[in-house]
Structure formats: C-alpha cells, structure tokens
Design an enzyme around this catalytic site. Structure first.
Site, PDB file in Angstrom:
ATOM      1  N   TYR A 260       1.384  -1.695  -4.308  1.00 63.93           N
ATOM      2  CA  TYR A 260       0.269  -1.079  -4.079  1.00 63.93           C
ATOM      3  C   TYR A 260       0.182  -0.062  -5.190  1.00 63.93           C
ATOM      4  O   TYR A 260      -0.907   0.158  -5.990  1.00 63.93           O
ATOM      5  CB  TYR A 260       0.459  -0.490  -2.834  1.00 63.93           C
ATOM      6  CG  TYR A 260      -0.877   0.444  -2.485  1.00 63.93           C
ATOM      7  CD1 TYR A 260      -2.078  -0.094  -2.421  1.00 63.93           C
ATOM      8  CD2 TYR A 260      -0.665   1.958  -2.465  1.00 63.93           C
ATOM      9  CE1 TYR A 260      -3.301   1.118  -2.369  1.00 63.93           C
ATOM     10  CE2 TYR A 260      -1.570   2.733  -2.223  1.00 63.93           C
ATOM     11  CZ  TYR A 260      -3.020   2.259  -2.144  1.00 63.93           C
ATOM     12  OH  TYR A 260      -4.286   3.309  -1.921  1.00 63.93           O
TER      13      TYR A 260
ATOM     14  N   SER B  61      -5.712   7.138  -6.097  1.00 65.36           N
ATOM     15  CA  SER B  61      -4.583   7.507  -4.841  1.00 65.36           C
ATOM     16  C   SER B  61      -3.422   8.396  -5.461  1.00 65.36           C
ATOM     17  O   SER B  61      -3.320   8.313  -6.672  1.00 65.36           O
ATOM     18  CB  SER B  61      -3.937   6.145  -4.303  1.00 65.36           C
ATOM     19  OG  SER B  61      -2.865   6.672  -3.170  1.00 65.36           O
TER      20      SER B  61
END
Length: 253
Positions: A153, A140
């Site tokens: 996260y 990501s």
C-alpha cells in the site's frame, strides 16, 4: 469558509466514506458534484439525498481509461465543464511482503496509482481548455511514514506523491493547480473497517481518529480560490500522528 459556488467537481470514490463527505461538503459550499464510483447504488442514493440538480452519479473504475473519458463526457453534458478533480478513490491492504499475492499488489497499483494518473491525464486537457482548474490528490501519511506490514500500500502512495509533485510544474503553466492531502487514520470503512477504532489512537497527540469531514474541509480549501496561490502544497491531516504519539506515562498535556 471555502466558497465553491459555480464550480463543478469530479470526485472519485465518492459514494461512501471520505469521498462521500467531500461530495456532501462541496455541494454545501455551492459546487455541483460528479459522484464517480463503482458503487452505483450508493452513488445514486447520495445524489438523491443532496439533489439531482446538484449532483450526478457516474460509474467509474478509475483504472479504466475508457471509463474516465465517459465520466468526463457525462460531466460536461450535465454541467458544462469540470473545474475541480479530487482523486480520492483508493484501496488498502495490510500484510507481510512475503505473504502478499502479486495480484493484490497489482490491484493496489491500478487503483491507487494508475487511477490518479489517468484522472490527471484525462482532466488536464479539459481544464487547460477552460482556463485552468484545481486537482486535489488524496495521498497518505504512508507515502513518507509507512508502518510495517504496509509495503504494498505505502509504495503506491509514495509513487502517487512523486507523480503529484511532477505534475505541479507540468500543469502549472496551463493554470492547473495540483495539491496533496496526507490523511492519517480516518473513521471510514477503510480506516476502521470493523467499526471499532484501534486503541493506538488514544496516544495520538489529539487522542482520537480523524473524521471524514475533517479531510473534506481541507479538500474544499485546496479546490477553492482561497488557495489560488497554492500548488504543490502537502497538507497533513493526521491529528499530529506523524510527529509522534504521546508518552503513555505522561499524565498532563
């Protein structure tokens, strides 16, 4: 166009969203695909749609080592071997550090971080036995450019990035390539859970959110022989988001 003819891919989180797009594209490109997910009904529907001779649904909680072993056994029984592993499964959480339950953080670690660790740990010995393979880890942009309210996260994705890089040198001598994709926002249940794309994407360089197939095409390239000398590569698929948003006062591009 990346050719995956004759290859067998195990894709986690493949029942819907970005993983579903990857599974469908891999089948289009000639691969047989193990659709690994906890969403059994959705996985079975996908297999029925792409063809039971081309795909296999396997229940897989990526945080469970025993289920990883069972998934590999099922894949070998159905297709003989696994040449490609796409560690796509992941979960998201957004919230202040001070209000994030530790149980939620542990769940993020179990899926986003430990799940990938177990995938590589389980599949790497098999790939070494068959002469090599390709691992594609979906990381990501949050791993290096996190937004506020995403500490839990983003930290799991940062750990995944370091883990992937460490695996490159370890697995390379066994003929196993490890590459990474850094998606930005993608129009999936995770990226746009309400079905409404946030207006912030209007000011992204490409002026829109990404589509699942756009991530899938990069995964197919990294899984194919077209990228045979790529290992340790990090490919941004974020529409230019991390370079910078457009100036809202600019009228021309």
């Amino acid at each position: 166009m990346a050719d995956l003819t004759g290859k067998v891919a195990l894709i986690t989180g493949a029942a819907r969203g970005q993983g579903e797009a990857e599974a469908r594209l891999f089948v289009e490109r000639g691969a047989r695909v193990v659709v690994a997910d906890v969403l059994d009904e959705d996985a079975q529907k996908l297999v029925a749609d792409v063809g039971e001779d081309r795909a296999l649904a396997v229940h897989l909680d990526v945080s469970d080592p025993a289920q990883w072993s069972s998934a590999l056994d099922a894949a070998k029984s159905a297709f003989g071997q696994v040449d490609i592993l796409v560690n796509n499964a992941g979960i998201y959480f957004q919230g202040p550090i001070t209000e994030t339950p530790v149980e939620r953080y542990r769940k993020l670690i179990e899926v986003n971080q430990i799940g990938v660790f177990l995938g590589m740990q389980t599949l790497a010995p098999h790939m070494a036995e068959i002469g090599g393979g390709a691992i594609v880890n979906i990381v990501s942009v949050s791993s290096f450019a996190p937004l506020d309210l995403t500490a839990a996260y983003a930290s799991t994705k940062s750990a995944l990035l370091a883990m992937s890089k460490a695996a490159v040198g370890e697995l390379g001598p066994q003929g196993i390539r490890v590459n990474m994709i850094h998606p930005g926002g993608v129009a999936t249940e995770m990226g746009a859970p309400s079905g409404v794309v946030p207006q912030e994407y209007d000011n992204a360089p490409l002026g829109r959110i990404g589509q699942p197939r756009e991530i899938a095409t990069v995964a197919a390239f990294l899984a194919s022989e077209d990228s045979s000398y790529c290992s340790g590569a990090e490919i941004l698929v974020d529409g230019g988001w991390t370079v910078g948003t457009r100036n809202p006062w600019t009228t021309t591009r």
